[in-house]
Design a protein around this motif. Structure first.
Motif, PDB file in Angstrom:
ATOM      1  N   VAL A  52      -2.698   3.655  -1.825  1.00 53.28           N
ATOM      2  CA  VAL A  52      -3.239   3.172  -0.401  1.00 53.28           C
ATOM      3  C   VAL A  52      -4.613   2.361  -0.534  1.00 53.28           C
ATOM      4  O   VAL A  52      -4.907   1.346  -0.232  1.00 53.28           O
TER       5      VAL A  52
ATOM      6  N   SER B  25      -2.424   9.391  -8.237  1.00 54.11           N
ATOM      7  CA  SER B  25      -1.267  10.128  -7.479  1.00 54.11           C
ATOM      8  C   SER B  25      -0.701   8.816  -6.585  1.00 54.11           C
ATOM      9  O   SER B  25      -1.212   7.782  -6.450  1.00 54.11           O
ATOM     10  N   GLU B  26       0.577   9.387  -5.940  1.00 48.36           N
ATOM     11  CA  GLU B  26       1.148   8.158  -5.092  1.00 48.36           C
ATOM     12  C   GLU B  26       0.134   7.927  -4.060  1.00 48.36           C
ATOM     13  O   GLU B  26       0.051   6.711  -3.647  1.00 48.36           O
ATOM     14  N   GLU B  27      -0.527   8.985  -3.365  1.00 47.09           N
ATOM     15  CA  GLU B  27      -1.318   8.515  -2.427  1.00 47.09           C
ATOM     16  C   GLU B  27      -2.570   7.612  -2.706  1.00 47.09           C
ATOM     17  O   GLU B  27      -3.125   6.891  -1.799  1.00 47.09           O
ATOM     18  N   ASP B  28      -2.808   7.412  -3.792  1.00 46.45           N
ATOM     19  CA  ASP B  28      -4.090   6.361  -4.327  1.00 46.45           C
ATOM     20  C   ASP B  28      -3.509   4.951  -4.271  1.00 46.45           C
ATOM     21  O   ASP B  28      -4.332   3.827  -4.539  1.00 46.45           O
TER      22      ASP B  28
ATOM     23  N   GLN C 268       0.997  -1.227  -0.018  1.00 53.40           N
ATOM     24  CA  GLN C 268       0.009   0.065  -0.027  1.00 53.40           C
ATOM     25  C   GLN C 268       0.806   1.244   0.049  1.00 53.40           C
ATOM     26  O   GLN C 268       0.299   2.412  -0.317  1.00 53.40           O
ATOM     27  N   ASN C 269       2.107   1.257   0.378  1.00 51.44           N
ATOM     28  CA  ASN C 269       3.046   2.206   0.134  1.00 51.44           C
ATOM     29  C   ASN C 269       4.242   1.909  -0.493  1.00 51.44           C
ATOM     30  O   ASN C 269       5.325   1.859  -0.097  1.00 51.44           O
TER      31      ASN C 269
ATOM     32  N   LYS D 235     -10.263   5.593  -6.360  1.00 53.96           N
ATOM     33  CA  LYS D 235      -9.816   6.792  -6.044  1.00 53.96           C
ATOM     34  C   LYS D 235     -10.948   7.420  -4.891  1.00 53.96           C
ATOM     35  O   LYS D 235     -12.064   6.855  -4.927  1.00 53.96           O
ATOM     36  N   LYS D 236     -10.624   8.337  -4.158  1.00 58.42           N
ATOM     37  CA  LYS D 236     -11.433   8.951  -3.040  1.00 58.42           C
ATOM     38  C   LYS D 236     -12.984   9.504  -3.578  1.00 58.42           C
ATOM     39  O   LYS D 236     -13.756   9.467  -3.091  1.00 58.42           O
TER      40      LYS D 236
END
Length: 465
Positions: free
Chosen positions: A236, A231-234, A109-110, A147-148
């Protein structure tokens, strides 16, 4: 008991049927390299044959009747389909059950990082693999990024001719003297299965801090944003699986075999699906369930240990007009099942690991395993003798080539399937499947004749039991 090699018995028409089934199977393998992709392929094929989603039937308030065809999906990773028979559900079902997850490498996840101007994805392997088999292969990346905003981005990189591929690196043999002394399970450690992802740094980017030391990673993030909008956060909320790049191929100068990724257990899953789709009228309801997570213990909401199957059956019983718990319990207990999972094919190169009289062989048909487990049958279902006799009668009635086998020598190892889980309902269950060479390797091998006989055998089970 000696079994004839089925290749010797086929007529010209049967040889054509063998190729037809195997061509369809190879297409399914190419389109279904993850459990999500397998479900999408399955649903498409079901709907083409007139199956309706359970959700739509509930919304319509439809009354379930003989001849109806219904399917339900769990979280996009497991699917169950029913061809409703003329007999009430409480009389039981003929169930074909297989799993559609396969050993692979998952992305953490990271995951994205840079090391000495090389960019990698950090990974965690899934299921039982020989880790050293996964290095220096062309690898593909398949999966989804959630995605969020609720959108889902599908990722498929590495299988098209024009796609880039990825790799897990290995130490050159010239410097590997200490590595070569290690045991096989330590030659490549789990934390060294990270995916080589990129090597080109971003250039002349004003947004990049002059002290930035991760210019390759920055370039990767630009590519991901431009190509996929992520993005990188996605990462997760992503499920990304690393699988061998390339399609299923004919194997052997005689084209008698198939080499492909994920044949454990998609060879049983897709032949079970083909059988369900090809049956016409049935007395007992026919069911095909294709589940996730078998390779890690059938756990989680999409594994066989979940209540998904039971819940779907409860909905069907309600649509049939009587939502009583007793009818559900009777339907389960009165059912018969083939827990369809692959078996180990006898490999002459490793003959010392097999007990030849109790081994499965290429070209000798569908394999039945009375029990699996390990050591003293630990974790095994161990099917009843009376049920085996019924199976034999059904297979012989439809002229199916079949064999009985065990998984290697006693105390050599072992394995399990979903059979014991379904047996908890009190139904008759036996393991059955296709013999495989190189099981759990990135590329596995099956006999086309056995694929065809599995399809015939699963169809015979639905029609004759």
């Amino acid at each position: 008991m000696e079994r004839d090699n089925t290749w010797k018995t086929y007529s010209q028409d049967e040889l054509m049927a063998v190729e037809q089934i195997n061509n369809s199977y190879k297409t399914c393998l190419d389109e279904g390299k993850t459990e999500r992709e397998c479900v999408k392929v399955t649903v498409r094929m079901l709907e083409e044959r007139g199956y309706k989603s359970l959700g739509s039937m509930i919304e319509e308030g439809a009354a379930l009747k003989a001849g109806d065809k219904v399917y339900a999906v769990c979280m996009g990773k497991s699917v169950v389909a029913f061809h409703i028979g003329s007999r009430p559900l409480e009389h039981g079902m003929n169930i074909l059950g297989a799993h559609i997850d396969s050993p692979r490498i998952d992305v953490k996840q990271n995951p994205l990082y840079e090391n000495e101007e090389l960019s990698y994805l950090d990974t965690h392997y899934y299921g039982g693999i020989k880790k050293y088999q996964w290095v220096t292969l062309p690898l593909a990346l398949h999966g989804v990024v959630a995605k969020k905003d609720g959108s889902l981005v599908e990722i498929h990189i590495g299988d098209k001719e024009e796609d880039p591929v990825f790799a897990v690196t290995d130490l050159l043999v010239h410097l590997a003297s200490k590595q070569m002394e290690k045991k096989a399970n330590a030659v490549i450690e789990g934390e060294k299965l990270d995916l080589l992802f990129a090597s080109r740094p971003v250039k002349n980017d004003d947004s990049l801090d002059k002290e930035e030391k991760e210019a390759v990673k920055a370039n990767v993030l630009h590519i991901l944003e431009a190509s996929y909008g992520i993005s990188e956060e996605d990462f997760v909320s992503a499920e990304l699986e690393i699988v061998p790049a390339g399609n299923a191929r004919d194997c052997g100068i005689d084209r008698s075999m198939i080499m492909a990724y994920g044949q454990d257990d998609r060879v049983c899953a897709f032949t079970s699906l083909f059988a369900l789709l090809d049956v016409e009228k049935v007395e007992k309801t026919a069911c095909c369930i294709l589940v996730d997570k078998e390779e890690i213990g059938s756990v989680g909401a999409t594994g066989m240990h979940s209540r998904f199957f039971e819940n779907v059956l409860a909905e069907l019983v309600a649509l049939a007009g009587d939502a009583s718990d007793l009818r559900i319990r009777r339907a389960l207990q009165n059912s018969k099942m083939l827990s369809s999972d692959v078996s180990a094919a006898f490999d002459p190169m490793f003959a010392e690991t097999f007990e030849k009289r109790s081994s499965a062989f290429f070209g000798k048909g569908l394999v039945f395993n009375k029990f699996t487990g390990s050591r003293g049958k630990s974790g095994s279902n161990d099917a009843n003798a009376e049920y085996l006799a019924q199976i034999r009668r059904a297979m012989d009635t439809k002229n199916v080539a079949y064999q009985f086998a065990e998984l290697g020598k006693v105390d050599a190892g072992g394995g399990g399937t979903i059979a014991y889980i379904m047996a908890n309902y009190g139904m008759e269950v036996i393991d059955s499947g296709v013999a495989v060479l190189c099981m759990h390797a990135p590329w596995e091998i099956t006999s086309k004749a056995d694929v065809y006989e599995a399809y015939k055998g699963y169809k015979a089970f639905i029609e004759e039991m």
